[in-house]
Design an enzyme around this catalytic site. Structure first.
Site, PDB file in Angstrom:
ATOM      1  N   LYS A   1       2.084  11.465 -11.422  1.00 33.52           N
ATOM      2  CA  LYS A   1       1.163  10.615 -12.190  1.00 33.52           C
ATOM      3  C   LYS A   1       1.886   9.313 -12.515  1.00 33.52           C
ATOM      4  CE  LYS A   1      -2.112  13.645 -14.571  1.00 33.52           C
ATOM      5  NZ  LYS A   1      -2.621  14.125 -15.874  1.00 33.52           N
TER       6      LYS A   1
ATOM      7  N   HIS B   1       5.315   8.392 -27.470  1.00 33.88           N
ATOM      8  CA  HIS B   1       4.408   9.315 -26.771  1.00 33.88           C
ATOM      9  C   HIS B   1       4.660  10.772 -27.195  1.00 33.88           C
ATOM     10  CE1 HIS B   1       1.932  11.105 -23.667  1.00 33.88           C
ATOM     11  NE2 HIS B   1       2.965  11.852 -23.311  1.00 33.88           N
TER      12      HIS B   1
ATOM     13  N   ARG C   1       0.813  -1.239   0.000  1.00 36.56           N
ATOM     14  CA  ARG C   1       0.000   0.000   0.000  1.00 36.56           C
ATOM     15  C   ARG C   1       0.838   1.278   0.000  1.00 36.56           C
ATOM     16  NH1 ARG C   1      -3.345  -2.696   3.776  1.00 36.56           N
ATOM     17  NH2 ARG C   1      -4.958  -3.837   2.657  1.00 36.56           N
TER      18      ARG C   1
ATOM     19  N   HIS D   1      -3.117  10.653 -27.222  1.00 35.11           N
ATOM     20  CA  HIS D   1      -3.314   9.347 -26.577  1.00 35.11           C
ATOM     21  C   HIS D   1      -4.160   8.420 -27.454  1.00 35.11           C
ATOM     22  CE1 HIS D   1      -2.373  10.565 -22.104  1.00 35.11           C
ATOM     23  NE2 HIS D   1      -1.299  10.363 -22.827  1.00 35.11           N
TER      24      HIS D   1
ATOM     25  N   LYS E   1       6.348  22.864 -14.595  1.00 37.43           N
ATOM     26  CA  LYS E   1       5.500  21.757 -14.131  1.00 37.43           C
ATOM     27  C   LYS E   1       5.350  21.792 -12.611  1.00 37.43           C
ATOM     28  CE  LYS E   1       4.166  17.002 -14.598  1.00 37.43           C
ATOM     29  NZ  LYS E   1       4.230  15.757 -15.340  1.00 37.43           N
TER      30      LYS E   1
ATOM     31  N   GLU F   1       7.418  17.662 -25.390  1.00 46.17           N
ATOM     32  CA  GLU F   1       6.871  18.052 -24.077  1.00 46.17           C
ATOM     33  C   GLU F   1       7.521  19.360 -23.580  1.00 46.17           C
ATOM     34  OE1 GLU F   1       4.234  16.459 -22.838  1.00 46.17           O
ATOM     35  OE2 GLU F   1       4.507  14.267 -22.842  1.00 46.17           O
TER      36      GLU F   1
ATOM     37  N   HIS G   1      -2.811  15.959 -25.669  1.00 46.12           N
ATOM     38  CA  HIS G   1      -2.860  14.562 -25.228  1.00 46.12           C
ATOM     39  C   HIS G   1      -4.167  13.849 -25.561  1.00 46.12           C
ATOM     40  CE1 HIS G   1       0.829  15.726 -23.266  1.00 46.12           C
ATOM     41  NE2 HIS G   1       1.020  14.503 -22.799  1.00 46.12           N
TER      42      HIS G   1
ATOM     43  N   ASN H   1      -2.133  18.648 -20.260  1.00 44.87           N
ATOM     44  CA  ASN H   1      -2.662  17.659 -21.196  1.00 44.87           C
ATOM     45  C   ASN H   1      -2.805  18.228 -22.616  1.00 44.87           C
ATOM     46  OD1 ASN H   1      -4.898  14.992 -21.008  1.00 44.87           O
ATOM     47  ND2 ASN H   1      -3.130  15.130 -19.673  1.00 44.87           N
TER      48      ASN H   1
ATOM     49  N   ARG I   1      -4.184  21.872 -13.664  1.00 40.58           N
ATOM     50  CA  ARG I   1      -3.171  20.877 -14.062  1.00 40.58           C
ATOM     51  C   ARG I   1      -3.535  20.269 -15.408  1.00 40.58           C
ATOM     52  NH1 ARG I   1       0.089  16.061 -10.860  1.00 40.58           N
ATOM     53  NH2 ARG I   1       1.031  15.236 -12.755  1.00 40.58           N
TER      54      ARG I   1
ATOM     55  N   GLU J   1      -5.187  17.309 -10.388  1.00 44.70           N
ATOM     56  CA  GLU J   1      -5.873  17.689 -11.638  1.00 44.70           C
ATOM     57  C   GLU J   1      -7.371  17.910 -11.439  1.00 44.70           C
ATOM     58  OE1 GLU J   1      -4.369  15.729 -15.347  1.00 44.70           O
ATOM     59  OE2 GLU J   1      -6.487  15.562 -15.821  1.00 44.70           O
TER      60      GLU J   1
HETATM   61  N1  LIG Z   1       3.708  10.545 -15.516  1.00 40.15           N
HETATM   62  C1  LIG Z   1       3.704  11.605 -16.304  1.00 40.15           C
HETATM   63  O1  LIG Z   1       3.440  12.735 -15.891  1.00 40.15           O
HETATM   64  C2  LIG Z   1       4.098  11.432 -17.745  1.00 40.15           C
HETATM   65  C3  LIG Z   1       4.424  12.560 -18.506  1.00 40.15           C
HETATM   66  C4  LIG Z   1       4.813  12.381 -19.827  1.00 40.15           C
HETATM   67  C5  LIG Z   1       4.912  11.099 -20.352  1.00 40.15           C
HETATM   68  N2  LIG Z   1       4.616  10.030 -19.571  1.00 40.15           N
HETATM   69  C6  LIG Z   1       4.786   8.668 -20.092  1.00 40.15           C
HETATM   70  O2  LIG Z   1       6.158   8.463 -20.363  1.00 40.15           O
HETATM   71  C7  LIG Z   1       6.282   7.448 -21.352  1.00 40.15           C
HETATM   72  C8  LIG Z   1       7.284   7.858 -22.396  1.00 40.15           C
HETATM   73  O3  LIG Z   1       8.516   8.069 -21.757  1.00 40.15           O
HETATM   74  P1  LIG Z   1       9.875   8.145 -22.592  1.00 40.15           P
HETATM   75  O4  LIG Z   1       9.675   8.963 -23.800  1.00 40.15           O
HETATM   76  O5  LIG Z   1      10.934   8.489 -21.642  1.00 40.15           O
HETATM   77  O6  LIG Z   1      10.019   6.657 -23.151  1.00 40.15           O
HETATM   78  P2  LIG Z   1      10.737   5.346 -22.605  1.00 40.15           P
HETATM   79  O7  LIG Z   1      10.737   5.260 -21.163  1.00 40.15           O
HETATM   80  O8  LIG Z   1      10.157   4.228 -23.397  1.00 40.15           O
HETATM   81  O9  LIG Z   1      12.242   5.557 -23.074  1.00 40.15           O
HETATM   82  C9  LIG Z   1      12.498   5.672 -24.456  1.00 40.15           C
HETATM   83  C10 LIG Z   1      13.582   4.687 -24.931  1.00 40.15           C
HETATM   84  O10 LIG Z   1      14.853   5.204 -24.586  1.00 40.15           O
HETATM   85  C11 LIG Z   1      15.631   4.223 -23.892  1.00 40.15           C
HETATM   86  N3  LIG Z   1      16.456   4.991 -22.961  1.00 40.15           N
HETATM   87  C12 LIG Z   1      16.053   5.614 -21.827  1.00 40.15           C
HETATM   88  N4  LIG Z   1      17.066   6.342 -21.328  1.00 40.15           N
HETATM   89  C13 LIG Z   1      18.117   6.154 -22.142  1.00 40.15           C
HETATM   90  C14 LIG Z   1      19.435   6.668 -22.166  1.00 40.15           C
HETATM   91  N5  LIG Z   1      19.848   7.580 -21.286  1.00 40.15           N
HETATM   92  N6  LIG Z   1      20.259   6.256 -23.144  1.00 40.15           N
HETATM   93  C15 LIG Z   1      19.829   5.379 -24.109  1.00 40.15           C
HETATM   94  N7  LIG Z   1      18.592   4.895 -24.155  1.00 40.15           N
HETATM   95  C16 LIG Z   1      17.742   5.282 -23.184  1.00 40.15           C
HETATM   96  C17 LIG Z   1      14.624   3.307 -23.264  1.00 40.15           C
HETATM   97  O11 LIG Z   1      15.167   2.025 -23.065  1.00 40.15           O
HETATM   98  C18 LIG Z   1      13.506   3.295 -24.314  1.00 40.15           C
HETATM   99  O12 LIG Z   1      13.815   2.356 -25.318  1.00 40.15           O
HETATM  100  C19 LIG Z   1       4.904   7.227 -21.925  1.00 40.15           C
HETATM  101  O13 LIG Z   1       4.373   6.038 -21.420  1.00 40.15           O
HETATM  102  C20 LIG Z   1       4.125   8.404 -21.406  1.00 40.15           C
HETATM  103  O14 LIG Z   1       2.758   8.112 -21.257  1.00 40.15           O
HETATM  104  C21 LIG Z   1       4.214  10.178 -18.291  1.00 40.15           C
HETATM  105  O1  LIG Z   2       1.500  15.606 -15.489  1.00 41.52           O
HETATM  106  C1  LIG Z   2       0.446  15.817 -16.088  1.00 41.52           C
HETATM  107  O2  LIG Z   2      -0.577  16.209 -15.526  1.00 41.52           O
HETATM  108  C2  LIG Z   2       0.380  15.578 -17.546  1.00 41.52           C
HETATM  109  O3  LIG Z   2      -0.700  15.598 -18.127  1.00 41.52           O
HETATM  110  C3  LIG Z   2       1.656  15.331 -18.265  1.00 41.52           C
HETATM  111  C4  LIG Z   2       1.513  14.575 -19.569  1.00 41.52           C
HETATM  112  O4  LIG Z   2       2.614  14.938 -20.379  1.00 41.52           O
HETATM  113  C5  LIG Z   2       1.581  13.069 -19.394  1.00 41.52           C
HETATM  114  O5  LIG Z   2       1.654  12.443 -20.637  1.00 41.52           O
HETATM  115  C6  LIG Z   2       0.520  12.444 -18.528  1.00 41.52           C
HETATM  116  O6  LIG Z   2       0.824  11.101 -18.239  1.00 41.52           O
HETATM  117  C7  LIG Z   2      -0.834  12.437 -19.187  1.00 41.52           C
HETATM  118  O7  LIG Z   2      -1.760  12.297 -18.186  1.00 41.52           O
HETATM  119  P1  LIG Z   2      -3.149  11.560 -18.360  1.00 41.52           P
HETATM  120  O8  LIG Z   2      -3.833  11.898 -17.084  1.00 41.52           O
HETATM  121  O9  LIG Z   2      -3.815  12.131 -19.574  1.00 41.52           O
HETATM  122  O10 LIG Z   2      -2.855  10.105 -18.516  1.00 41.52           O
HETATM  123 ZN   LIG Z   3       2.772  13.618 -22.093  1.00 41.94          ZN
END
Ligand SMILES: NC(=O)c1ccc[n+]([C@@H]2O[C@H](COP(=O)([O-])OP(=O)(O)OC[C@H]3O[C@@H](n4cnc5c(N)ncnc54)[C@H](O)[C@@H]3O)[C@@H](O)[C@H]2O)c1
Ligand SMILES: O=C(O)C(=O)C[C@@H](O)[C@H](O)[C@H](O)COP(=O)(O)O
Ligand SMILES: [Zn+2]
Length: 380
Positions: free
Chosen positions: A156, A278, A134, A264, A239, A198, A260, A257, A253, A249
């Site tokens: 998130k 992404h 948890r 998405h 951010k 982004e 997105h 998006n 916040r 959100e």
């Molecule tokens: N939580 C949030 O607020 C938020 C915000 C934006 C995006 N996201 C999510 O993030 C994800 C995308 O993240 P991403 O673009 O980082 O993709 P990712 O995590 O898939 O990384 C991209 C690729 O780069 C490689 N990689 C990572 N670091 C490296 C490095 N330093 N050197 C060489 N290779 C490396 C990884 O192995 C992967 O193949 C999506 O699922 C998206 O929905 C979440």
């Molecule tokens: O942090 C946030 O809030 C965002 O919306 C950042 C986005 O770049 C990110 O891709 C996030 O995961 C999207 O959120 P979701 O709630 O639409 O899944």
């Molecule tokens: Zn995003």
């Protein structure tokens, strides 16, 4: 009166940005080579804690040995869980692997999870940390441009459903974010470009002066010049400010998006495959959000052209037809859009724009207008 010009921070030293959540503030530390000293920071933050590193196979090859060395040098007992790289790991199977790995390693509530990787690892490890026992605290060590400017901050976390992106998840804020900007030197160019979408988002949604600066310096951000560290810091500051005032959100916040809702749906439509990353989906989605805003008479057509031109000039896709391979038909995309988390009582919410740097939350958007727009955009 025009906005004051954007002033970049110095890139050579570590910058610290605080996410000022009431009762649970945390720091984002940004600078070169910070992974080499991450053990010291973790030992100071949580003396005696064991650490479960969650990473992917590619990041492990490039950066795990030095993180392990840094933890060992600080006297920290650690274990590592390595998932497959790519969006497919943000799945029920990926969650099972990480959660069962944490339990098997006997990670306790006062221990720490360390997410070492991009947004996939950060979102997956974050969600596993939120639910195992948890809740176990997490440190985010983002290694992609996208994760340094966005996903590691704000809490998130989650995985994808076959029915839509990030539909299973939780808010679980990190206790520390360590963004080693030198780790980006091993990142492929396509991933750097995707992460840049982004960065551009912060200018497009709320900071016209930042967007002006990016038009002059975007290429340098991607190629790893001095502008890169400044862009990471500016993005995190933007951010952090939004998250601090609206953690879950319930209000603005949602501006984060921008792009997105369309993006998405396209990612899900492409099967969460590497046909569409992404950040690439967000670039197309932002272009569509600007074009749709112009179509609805909400923003000047020139602003939409300018936003799209900038993204395209850096090699990002901006049209639906830029996605290679098949996508669902327009009804299929509309079904995916109807699962968006901003939907309320069945009504669509989009982030639309009045100008560059002036996004707003548009509720109750007419689905027929969206359907007609998408139909037309597919052939552009
Ligand atoms: N939580 C949030 O607020 C938020 C915000 C934006 C995006 N996201 C999510 O993030 C994800 C995308 O993240 P991403 O673009 O980082 O993709 P990712 O995590 O898939 O990384 C991209 C690729 O780069 C490689 N990689 C990572 N670091 C490296 C490095 N330093 N050197 C060489 N290779 C490396 C990884 O192995 C992967 O193949 C999506 O699922 C998206 O929905 C979440
Ligand atoms: O942090 C946030 O809030 C965002 O919306 C950042 C986005 O770049 C990110 O891709 C996030 O995961 C999207 O959120 P979701 O709630 O639409 O899944
Ligand atoms: Zn995003």
């Amino acid at each position: 009166m025009p906005d004051a010009a954007f002033q970049p921070a110095s890139a050579s030293e570590a910058t610290c940005i605080r996410v000022d959540l009431s009762g649970r503030p945390y720091d984002i530390v940004i600078g070169p080579d910070l992974l080499d000293e991450i053990g010291r920071r973790i030992a100071a933050l949580r003396p005696g804690a064991r650490v479960a590193i969650v990473t992917d196979r590619t990041v492990a090859r490039h950066h795990l040995p030095r993180v392990e060395a840094a933890l060992a040098a600080a006297g920290i007992d650690f274990t590592a869980i390595v998932v497959e790289p790519g969006e497919k790991s943000k799945s029920y199977a990926g969650l099972a692997q990480v959660a069962e790995g944490l339990i098997a390693a006997r990670i306790e509530r006062r221990d720490l999870v360390l997410a070492l990787g991009g947004g996939v690892v950060g979102d997956l490890a974050g969600f596993a940390a939120a639910v195992v026992r948890r809740g176990v605290d997490i440190v985010q060590a983002p290694t992609t441009l996208l994760s340094q400017v966005d996903s590691s901050v704000g809490g998130k976390t989650g995985i994808n459903s076959p029915q839509g992106k990030n539909l299973i998840g939780a808010f679980h804020q990190p206790v520390l974010v360590v963004a080693d900007t030198a780790a980006l030197d091993t990142l492929p160019a396509r991933e750097l470009r995707a992460g840049y979408a982004e960065v551009a988002k912060y200018g497009l949604l709320g900071d016209a002066a930042l967007f002006d600066w990016l038009e002059a310096n975007g290429r340098d951000v991607i190629s790893g010049g001095p502008a890169r560290g400044a862009a990471v810091a500016a993005s995190c500051a933007a951010k952090a400010a939004i998250v601090a005032r609206d953690e879950k959100e319930t209000g603005d916040r949602a501006l984060l998006n921008l792009g997105h809702t369309f993006g998405h749906a396209l990612e899900a439509g492409a099967g969460f495959s590497d046909r569409l990353l992404h950040g690439e989906a967000v670039a197309i989605g932002m272009s569509l959000a600007f074009a749709f805003s112009a179509r609805m008479g909400l923003c000047a057509g020139q602003d939409a052209v300018r936003a799209t031109r900038h993204l395209a000039s850096l090699g990002l896709p901006t049209r639906i037809s830029d996605v290679p391979g098949d996508l669902p038909d327009t009804d299929g995309l509309m079904r995916l859009i109807s699962q968006d988390k901003k939907v309320s009582r069945g009504a669509l919410t989009f982030i639309l724009v009045r100008a560059i740097g002036a996004a707003f939350i548009a509720r109750d958007v007419d689905p027929d207008a969206v359907r007609r727009f998408l139909d037309e955009q597919r052939s552009v």
